[in-house]
Design a protein around this motif. Structure first.
Motif: not given
Lengths: 323, 49
Positions: A112, A115, B30-31, B33-35, B37-38, B41
């Motif tokens: 994460d 990303s 952001w955190a 969304e990043a979670k 998105e990862s 993936w």
């Protein structure tokens, strides 16, 4: 007798754990949990063992084919089966706890985090794209008199550089949130350096918390130390650092506590360090053990910062020359 | 006791909209969304294995 053995084991652990430091213990445990042999063999065996043992015990065909000593051993230690059943949920909880803790101490960017890095790198590009494309609006296009006008409108390196620093600030805030430290507050400043001392604050975030005047031209500040050493400096405990004889924290930053990082941005083409980023967290977020990780992250931003810095300097040069 | 006001340095660039709460809100988004998105993936890699 068994109790004494447990007591010895407990004493040994009590001695070993502080010696190894909890950071290392969690990292070692996490490495064990991530090992393929644990994931593919040990964990499934542990989970399946009690049910499989009972099942085999109930089916006479299997029971007769397996050696007798297994069954005598199991009958003798039937409490072990019950124990594994009971301990499994606790064990899973413990595993999650170790993973969570190890992430805090990790020197590898978690998925994460990767990303997040992509997001942080995209953010200033989006800002630049907005500027470029909004220049295409007919209302704006009609106003341009020359190529120079267009160039000035779309390239705003000083502003773009600030957008990159804002992105770095957000990246670390978000990374702290991902590492279960959402309360950590960061302060990021980009200093313009000359003769190894900060001569100007280019931008700072949050913009409501401006750096103190004394830090400019201060030879003893963190940015000066980092530029002199030409290396990133990490201070894990600002309070402790202030007490030391050779403190690298400026005396003007008396209210600061937590941890800090300072990254000098070197430009090899002109053989100088024109900029330095200083990030302070009010919680113990920055760890020396993760230095390589921070360097890897900030290096990605460094190239983008240097491009904008170069453009800014060229723009100033052309302005001075009256081009 | 009268509080002494510290002199501060005005930065070269002020973008605006970057108060502590603004930045915090943005970083938490952001955190999140990043979670997400990862996770996507991870799912993608698990599917392609």
């Amino acid at each position: 007798m068994k109790l004494t053995r447990f007591a010895y084991l407990f004493i040994l652990l009590a001695v070993l754990v502080p010696w190894l430091q909890k950071e290392r213990v969690f990292r070692i445990l996490d490495r064990i949990l991530e090992a393929p042999s644990y994931k593919r063999v040990i964990k499934p065996t542990l989970i399946a063992f009690p049910s499989a043992a009972i099942l085999c015990y109930q089916i006479p065909l299997i029971k007769t084919h397996l050696p007798q000593f297994i069954w005598t051993w199991l009958e003798k230690h039937v409490i072990l089966l019950a124990g594994i059943y009971l301990l499994l949920p606790i064990f899973v909880g413990l595993e999650d706890f170790i993973r969570e803790k190890a992430r805090i101490y990790s020197d590898i960017l978690p998925p994460d985090g990767q990303s997040l890095l992509l997001k942080a790198l995209d953010y200033p590009v989006l800002k630049k794209m907005d500027r470029f494309l909004s220049a295409l609006r007919p209302s704006k296009l009609n106003k341009f008199q020359s190529a120079g006008d267009i160039f000035r409108e779309i390239t705003q390196p000083d502003r773009q550089l600030a957008e990159i620093i804002r992105s770095i600030h957000n990246f670390f805030e978000a990374l702290a949130a991902l590492q279960n430290m959402p309360d950590a507050n960061f302060r990021t400043v980009l200093f313009k350096m000359a003769r190894k001392i900060p001569v100007e604050s280019w931008c700072c975030f949050p913009e409501s918390e401006l750096p103190v005047q004394g830090i400019i031209y201060d030879k003893t500040c963190l940015a000066s130390h980092a530029v002199k050493r030409k290396k990133m400096i990490i201070i894990e405990d600002i309070k402790k650092e202030k007490k030391s004889m050779r403190s690298r924290v400026s005396r003007y930053c008396e209210s600061e506590e937590g941890s800090a990082l300072c990254y000098p941005i070197e430009c090899r083409h002109i053989n100088t360090i024109p900029l330095a980023i200083r990030i302070v967290s009010d919680k113990p977020f920055f760890k020396s053990s993760a230095k390589n990780l921070y360097e890897e992250i900030l290096e990605r931003f460094k190239y983008r910062i240097l491009i904008e810095y170069g453009l800014s300097q060229l723009k100033n040069y052309t302005r001075e020359k009256g081009c | 006791m009268k509080k002494v006001k510290k002199e501060v340095v005005k930065p070269r660039v002020i973008l605006g909209g970057s108060s502590r709460s603004d930045l915090k809100k943005e970083a938490l988004r952001w955190a999140k969304e990043a979670k997400r998105e990862s996770q996507l993936w991870r799912k993608y890699f698990a599917m392609s294995k």
